[in-house]
Design a protein around this motif. Structure first.
Motif, PDB file in Angstrom:
ATOM      1  N   LEU A  17       0.815  -1.221   0.000  1.00 41.66           N
ATOM      2  CA  LEU A  17       0.000   0.000   0.000  1.00 41.66           C
ATOM      3  C   LEU A  17       0.842   1.262   0.000  1.00 41.66           C
ATOM      4  O   LEU A  17       0.539   2.223  -0.712  1.00 41.66           O
ATOM      5  CB  LEU A  17      -0.944  -0.003   1.204  1.00 41.66           C
ATOM      6  CG  LEU A  17      -1.976  -1.135   1.236  1.00 41.66           C
ATOM      7  CD1 LEU A  17      -2.838  -1.031   2.478  1.00 41.66           C
ATOM      8  CD2 LEU A  17      -2.837  -1.116  -0.025  1.00 41.66           C
ATOM      9  N   VAL A  18       1.914   1.270   0.807  1.00 47.86           N
ATOM     10  CA  VAL A  18       2.792   2.444   0.843  1.00 47.86           C
ATOM     11  C   VAL A  18       3.499   2.600  -0.491  1.00 47.86           C
ATOM     12  O   VAL A  18       3.625   3.715  -1.030  1.00 47.86           O
ATOM     13  CB  VAL A  18       3.810   2.328   1.998  1.00 47.86           C
ATOM     14  CG1 VAL A  18       4.887   3.402   1.880  1.00 47.86           C
ATOM     15  CG2 VAL A  18       3.091   2.447   3.339  1.00 47.86           C
ATOM     16  N   ALA A  61      14.569   0.918   6.818  1.00 42.26           N
ATOM     17  CA  ALA A  61      14.529  -0.053   7.910  1.00 42.26           C
ATOM     18  C   ALA A  61      13.290   0.088   8.784  1.00 42.26           C
ATOM     19  O   ALA A  61      12.936  -0.837   9.509  1.00 42.26           O
ATOM     20  CB  ALA A  61      15.781   0.105   8.775  1.00 42.26           C
ATOM     21  N   ILE A  62      12.627   1.255   8.741  1.00 48.96           N
ATOM     22  CA  ILE A  62      11.435   1.469   9.573  1.00 48.96           C
ATOM     23  C   ILE A  62      10.199   1.361   8.675  1.00 48.96           C
ATOM     24  O   ILE A  62       9.869   2.288   7.931  1.00 48.96           O
ATOM     25  CB  ILE A  62      11.479   2.848  10.263  1.00 48.96           C
ATOM     26  CG1 ILE A  62      12.774   2.973  11.083  1.00 48.96           C
ATOM     27  CG2 ILE A  62      10.269   3.034  11.169  1.00 48.96           C
ATOM     28  CD1 ILE A  62      12.969   4.328  11.723  1.00 48.96           C
ATOM     29  N   PRO A  63       9.499   0.218   8.729  1.00 49.63           N
ATOM     30  CA  PRO A  63       8.444  -0.068   7.745  1.00 49.63           C
ATOM     31  C   PRO A  63       7.084   0.505   8.101  1.00 49.63           C
ATOM     32  O   PRO A  63       6.067  -0.169   7.968  1.00 49.63           O
ATOM     33  CB  PRO A  63       8.410  -1.597   7.756  1.00 49.63           C
ATOM     34  CG  PRO A  63       8.724  -1.946   9.168  1.00 49.63           C
ATOM     35  CD  PRO A  63       9.695  -0.901   9.663  1.00 49.63           C
ATOM     36  N   LEU A  64       7.037   1.750   8.554  1.00 46.27           N
ATOM     37  CA  LEU A  64       5.763   2.341   8.977  1.00 46.27           C
ATOM     38  C   LEU A  64       5.315   3.465   8.050  1.00 46.27           C
ATOM     39  O   LEU A  64       4.548   4.334   8.440  1.00 46.27           O
ATOM     40  CB  LEU A  64       5.878   2.858  10.415  1.00 46.27           C
ATOM     41  CG  LEU A  64       6.188   1.798  11.480  1.00 46.27           C
ATOM     42  CD1 LEU A  64       6.317   2.442  12.847  1.00 46.27           C
ATOM     43  CD2 LEU A  64       5.123   0.715  11.490  1.00 46.27           C
ATOM     44  N   GLY A  65       5.796   3.454   6.832  1.00 45.46           N
ATOM     45  CA  GLY A  65       5.421   4.492   5.885  1.00 45.46           C
ATOM     46  C   GLY A  65       6.402   4.530   4.736  1.00 45.46           C
ATOM     47  O   GLY A  65       7.064   3.541   4.424  1.00 45.46           O
ATOM     48  N   LEU A 105      -2.566  14.704  -4.714  1.00 47.44           N
ATOM     49  CA  LEU A 105      -3.698  13.780  -4.663  1.00 47.44           C
ATOM     50  C   LEU A 105      -3.376  12.432  -5.304  1.00 47.44           C
ATOM     51  O   LEU A 105      -4.171  11.492  -5.198  1.00 47.44           O
ATOM     52  CB  LEU A 105      -4.915  14.402  -5.365  1.00 47.44           C
ATOM     53  CG  LEU A 105      -5.570  15.588  -4.650  1.00 47.44           C
ATOM     54  CD1 LEU A 105      -6.631  16.221  -5.541  1.00 47.44           C
ATOM     55  CD2 LEU A 105      -6.201  15.138  -3.324  1.00 47.44           C
ATOM     56  N   GLY A 106      -2.211  12.345  -5.955  1.00 40.08           N
ATOM     57  CA  GLY A 106      -1.860  11.116  -6.681  1.00 40.08           C
ATOM     58  C   GLY A 106      -1.820   9.886  -5.801  1.00 40.08           C
ATOM     59  O   GLY A 106      -2.338   8.820  -6.173  1.00 40.08           O
ATOM     60  N   GLY A 107      -1.208   9.991  -4.612  1.00 39.12           N
ATOM     61  CA  GLY A 107      -1.121   8.842  -3.719  1.00 39.12           C
ATOM     62  C   GLY A 107      -2.482   8.420  -3.196  1.00 39.12           C
ATOM     63  O   GLY A 107      -2.793   7.220  -3.118  1.00 39.12           O
ATOM     64  N   ILE A 108      -3.299   9.398  -2.824  1.00 35.51           N
ATOM     65  CA  ILE A 108      -4.645   9.106  -2.333  1.00 35.51           C
ATOM     66  C   ILE A 108      -5.467   8.424  -3.426  1.00 35.51           C
ATOM     67  O   ILE A 108      -6.168   7.440  -3.169  1.00 35.51           O
ATOM     68  CB  ILE A 108      -5.329  10.402  -1.860  1.00 35.51           C
ATOM     69  CG1 ILE A 108      -4.588  10.975  -0.651  1.00 35.51           C
ATOM     70  CG2 ILE A 108      -6.807  10.164  -1.539  1.00 35.51           C
ATOM     71  CD1 ILE A 108      -5.049  12.353  -0.226  1.00 35.51           C
ATOM     72  N   LEU A 375      -6.274   4.359   4.637  1.00 33.92           N
ATOM     73  CA  LEU A 375      -5.061   5.138   4.386  1.00 33.92           C
ATOM     74  C   LEU A 375      -5.364   6.339   3.502  1.00 33.92           C
ATOM     75  O   LEU A 375      -4.874   7.456   3.744  1.00 33.92           O
ATOM     76  CB  LEU A 375      -4.010   4.244   3.730  1.00 33.92           C
ATOM     77  CG  LEU A 375      -2.628   4.847   3.482  1.00 33.92           C
ATOM     78  CD1 LEU A 375      -1.961   5.229   4.793  1.00 33.92           C
ATOM     79  CD2 LEU A 375      -1.744   3.867   2.714  1.00 33.92           C
ATOM     80  N   ALA A 376      -6.190   6.141   2.487  1.00 34.03           N
ATOM     81  CA  ALA A 376      -6.572   7.254   1.613  1.00 34.03           C
ATOM     82  C   ALA A 376      -7.350   8.304   2.396  1.00 34.03           C
ATOM     83  O   ALA A 376      -7.092   9.510   2.279  1.00 34.03           O
ATOM     84  CB  ALA A 376      -7.406   6.730   0.447  1.00 34.03           C
ATOM     85  N   PHE A 377      -8.301   7.846   3.209  1.00 29.63           N
ATOM     86  CA  PHE A 377      -9.106   8.778   4.001  1.00 29.63           C
ATOM     87  C   PHE A 377      -8.251   9.556   4.993  1.00 29.63           C
ATOM     88  O   PHE A 377      -8.361  10.789   5.104  1.00 29.63           O
ATOM     89  CB  PHE A 377     -10.206   8.010   4.738  1.00 29.63           C
ATOM     90  CG  PHE A 377     -10.910   8.792   5.801  1.00 29.63           C
ATOM     91  CD1 PHE A 377     -11.732   9.861   5.474  1.00 29.63           C
ATOM     92  CD2 PHE A 377     -10.749   8.472   7.139  1.00 29.63           C
ATOM     93  CE1 PHE A 377     -12.381  10.596   6.452  1.00 29.63           C
ATOM     94  CE2 PHE A 377     -11.392   9.192   8.134  1.00 29.63           C
ATOM     95  CZ  PHE A 377     -12.206  10.254   7.784  1.00 29.63           C
TER      96      PHE A 377
END
Length: 439
Positions: A17-18, A61-65, A105-108, A375-377
């Motif tokens: 998703l990211v 290394a930090i997989p939160l985004g 807005l591309g990612g959303i 995630l989009a919201f």
């Protein structure tokens, strides 16, 4: 092993998703001739990466985004040196506001499309399997701990939710039902029609997946499918195919009646009337310390099964995808009023627990599709450092004709990053608190 399976599913789902979210920004930026310096799934330090053209692609290394660094854009990198230099034609800040808006807005947009496609695929591939309202009206419900707290009882036949007929037993615990204001279940009980109110903030009772099992289920007739070795059932001579007709003289038709009949009987013996090959037998069975007798059961109630064509799946999957957004928006609004507890906010630990301890691809894609829409919201919220914050400032620029200063945007970015960090710390704290209070 259970922890590894949960962590692996979370990492795979978030990486997909990211990666797609940041790819949406990257493709939109390149489409308008902007220079993209970095594309990363995960935050630094970098584990591995390569450079292709003008862009460095890496895994952090930090997989939160993740992030995309576009030249000439005030982002989380806070690259003041670049922003102090003369604007270049390939930079974000040199492009028209409408182009910059599309980039933000591309990612959303990609996350929304991804979520919709996942829901459409699941509807088309798996169809639907559920117990219907008609079956609830025939057999009634089994009311567990949480249901009993609001006044529901075993055998209740739920006619509607706040005056609206429902289709599936799953609708009885849906977000729409639990978040309703002044909502109620209309119930037929012992020939009478009554209303059972849904209390304000009732959704707070469902803080984890396990709590759903403490609400309601449809009542179902059953037979013994297996007998555990060394259990009371084996010692008493029960076997697969047996039907349990009574417990201590009390008639048994549904599995929940057996479960509740065995409750508080731990360490005792109970008398079971058993149907086998057209005959009835009486068996004295020892009950374990867990209030069980050691049998597996077959559910004899056949659920409704539906298959959909692709043409049918497209609108149905799209409706479900946006339904997730609507429910979460309502929950967020009620969180600000105090009706929904902020303790329901989950971080990475809670998300991993939602995926579960077993690898089920259908469940994996269901949860991933749900997270994609959320995630989009969440990214659309007008918080600086989120896409929605950039969108808010760009809309201001387009309406007023005047762009906020770089200094203002830098300070807003810092404030947004602090807000996001506080939310993350709060969410992880919730996860840890829930882990220790439920374990």
């Amino acid at each position: 092993m259970d922890t590894l399976v949960m962590a692996a599913q979370l990492l795979l789902g978030l990486s997909i998703l990211v990666g797609l979210h940041e790819l949406g920004h990257l493709l939109a930026a390149k489409m308008f001739g902007m220079k993209v310096e970095k594309f990363s799934i995960g935050f630094p330090p970098k584990i591995v990466g390569f450079k292709w053209g003008e862009t460095e692609y890496s895994i952090g290394a930090i997989p939160l985004g993740g992030f995309v660094k576009i030249s000439g854009m005030v982002d989380e990198s806070l690259d003041k040196e670049q922003m102090d230099s003369e604007p270049q034609p390939w930079e974000f800040r040199s492009k028209p506001a409408w182009q910059r808006l599309i980039v933000m807005l591309g990612g959303i947009f990609v996350n929304v499309v991804t979520g919709i496609l996942i829901f459409i695929f699941l509807v088309y591939d798996r169809g639907e399997t559920y117990y219907s309202r008609d079956q609830v009206l025939e057999h009634g419900i089994a009311a567990y701990e949480i249901a009993e707290q609001i006044g529901l009882q075993d055998g209740d036949k739920i006619l509607d939710i706040s005056g609206q007929k429902y289709e599936s037993v799953n609708d009885l615990s849906s977000g729409d039902a639990l978040l309703s204001s002044g909502g109620y279940y209309t119930v037929e009980r012992d020939g009478e029609r009554i209303q059972v109110p849904i209390p304000r903030g009732f959704i707070n009772s469902f803080s984890n997946e396990e709590s759903m099992s403490k609400f309601i289920s449809i009542r179902f007739p059953f037979e013994v499918s297996a007998v555990g070795p060394g259990t009371g059932a084996e010692k008493a001579g029960l076997s697969a195919g047996d039907r349990i007709l009574a417990l201590n003289g009390q008639s048994i038709k549904y599995f929940d009646q057996l479960q509740k009949g065995l409750k508080d009987k731990e360490g005792q013996s109970v008398s079971l009337l058993v149907g086998r090959d057209g005959n009835t037998l009486t068996k004295e069975v020892e009950v374990s310390e867990e209030s069980t007798i050691g049998i597996g059961v077959n559910n004899l109630l056949e659920p409704v099964r539906k298959k959909y064509t692709l043409a049918q799946s497209i609108p149905l999957g799209t409706e479900r995808a946006f339904g997730v957004v609507i429910v979460n928006a309502r929950a967020l609004g009620k969180m600000f009023t105090g009706e929904v507890s902020a303790k329901n906010v989950s971080g990475p630990i809670g998300m991993a627990q939602i995926y579960g301890k077993t690898w089920d691809w259908t469940k994996f894609w269901s949860i991933t599709g749900l997270i994609s829409m959320i995630l989009a919201f969440m990214n659309l919220l007008p918080i600086p450092a989120l896409d929605g914050g950039h969108v808010m400032f760009l809309l201001y620029e387009m309406v007023s004709g005047k762009a906020p200063s770089d200094r203002f945007l830098e300070n807003a970015q810092k404030i947004g990053m602090v807000i996001l960090l506080m939310i993350m710390v709060f969410a992880i704290g919730n996860d840890i608190l829930k882990f220790f209070t439920t374990s």
